[in-house]
Design a protein around this motif. Structure first.
Motif, PDB file in Angstrom:
ATOM      1  N   ALA A 131       0.731  -0.970  -0.298  1.00  0.00           N
ATOM      2  CA  ALA A 131       0.035   0.128   0.021  1.00  0.00           C
ATOM      3  C   ALA A 131       1.047   1.290   0.132  1.00  0.00           C
ATOM      4  O   ALA A 131       0.608   1.877  -0.782  1.00  0.00           O
ATOM      5  N   SER A 132       1.667   1.180   0.611  1.00  0.00           N
ATOM      6  CA  SER A 132       2.438   2.253   0.730  1.00  0.00           C
ATOM      7  C   SER A 132       3.752   2.638  -0.496  1.00  0.00           C
ATOM      8  O   SER A 132       3.617   3.988  -0.886  1.00  0.00           O
ATOM      9  N   ALA A 183       2.654   1.903  -3.008  1.00  0.00           N
ATOM     10  CA  ALA A 183       1.141   2.218  -4.521  1.00  0.00           C
ATOM     11  C   ALA A 183       0.972   3.649  -4.126  1.00  0.00           C
ATOM     12  O   ALA A 183       1.042   3.827  -5.343  1.00  0.00           O
ATOM     13  N   SER A 184       0.946   4.125  -3.057  1.00  0.00           N
ATOM     14  CA  SER A 184       0.411   5.862  -2.806  1.00  0.00           C
ATOM     15  C   SER A 184       2.347   6.351  -2.854  1.00  0.00           C
ATOM     16  O   SER A 184       1.793   7.968  -3.938  1.00  0.00           O
ATOM     17  N   THR A 193       3.915   5.750  -5.484  1.00  0.00           N
ATOM     18  CA  THR A 193       4.806   5.850  -6.752  1.00  0.00           C
ATOM     19  C   THR A 193       2.740   6.316  -7.906  1.00  0.00           C
ATOM     20  O   THR A 193       3.300   5.776  -8.642  1.00  0.00           O
ATOM     21  N   SER A 194       2.125   6.360  -7.224  1.00  0.00           N
ATOM     22  CA  SER A 194       0.753   7.012  -7.942  1.00  0.00           C
ATOM     23  C   SER A 194       0.662   7.648  -9.397  1.00  0.00           C
ATOM     24  O   SER A 194       0.153   7.411  -9.614  1.00  0.00           O
ATOM     25  N   HIS A 195       1.598   8.731  -9.047  1.00  0.00           N
ATOM     26  CA  HIS A 195       2.169   9.628 -10.313  1.00  0.00           C
ATOM     27  C   HIS A 195       2.856   8.944 -10.882  1.00  0.00           C
ATOM     28  O   HIS A 195       2.953   9.530 -12.313  1.00  0.00           O
ATOM     29  N   MET A 208       4.125   3.100 -14.514  1.00  0.00           N
ATOM     30  CA  MET A 208       3.935   1.957 -14.417  1.00  0.00           C
ATOM     31  C   MET A 208       5.977   1.590 -14.938  1.00  0.00           C
ATOM     32  O   MET A 208       5.963   0.376 -14.464  1.00  0.00           O
ATOM     33  N   VAL A 247       7.120   2.508 -11.771  1.00  0.00           N
ATOM     34  CA  VAL A 247       6.714   1.653 -10.385  1.00  0.00           C
ATOM     35  C   VAL A 247       7.298   0.156 -10.730  1.00  0.00           C
ATOM     36  O   VAL A 247       8.294  -0.698  -9.544  1.00  0.00           O
ATOM     37  N   THR A 286       9.556  -0.706  -7.594  1.00  0.00           N
ATOM     38  CA  THR A 286       9.108  -1.208  -6.263  1.00  0.00           C
ATOM     39  C   THR A 286      10.247  -2.646  -6.505  1.00  0.00           C
ATOM     40  O   THR A 286      10.626  -3.382  -5.494  1.00  0.00           O
TER      41      THR A 286
END
Length: 95
Positions: free
Chosen positions: A52-53, A55-56, A58-60, A63, A66, A70
């Motif tokens: 979740a962290s 995702a938050s 790297t939300s901007h 992919m 991301v 990751t």
């Protein structure tokens, strides 16, 4: 060391201490209520929070980035785990 490096180090220490304290506190509650702590429960919880962290954070990002972030984080976690396991094994063997 820059001011930003000092700030990052300070915040890293605060986050690590808070996480460790939370795990200790919740572990005590699990021992009191359930008689023990299930390692799988801690693993699932840590994985969920980490996912979740990421995702938050790297939300901007696209992919591709991301996936790169990751991968870097997972590699870092593996290296820290190995280093800590090695340290635990070395300290156990010296007793």
């Amino acid at each position: 060391m820059t001011k930003e490096d000092v700030l990052i180090d300070k915040q890293v220490d605060l986050f690590k201490k808070a996480l460790a304290q939370t795990i200790d506190d919740v572990s005590e509650k699990c021992i009191e209520s359930d008689g023990g702590v299930n390692t799988k429960a801690i693993t699932v919880a840590l994985g969920s929070v980490l996912g979740a962290s990421i995702a938050s954070l790297t939300s901007h990002l696209p992919m591709k980035d991301v996936n790169r972030v990751t991968s870097l984080i997972c590699d870092f976690v593996k290296n820290v785990c190995k280093a800590n396991r090695d340290e635990l094994e070395n300290s156990s063997s010296k007793k």
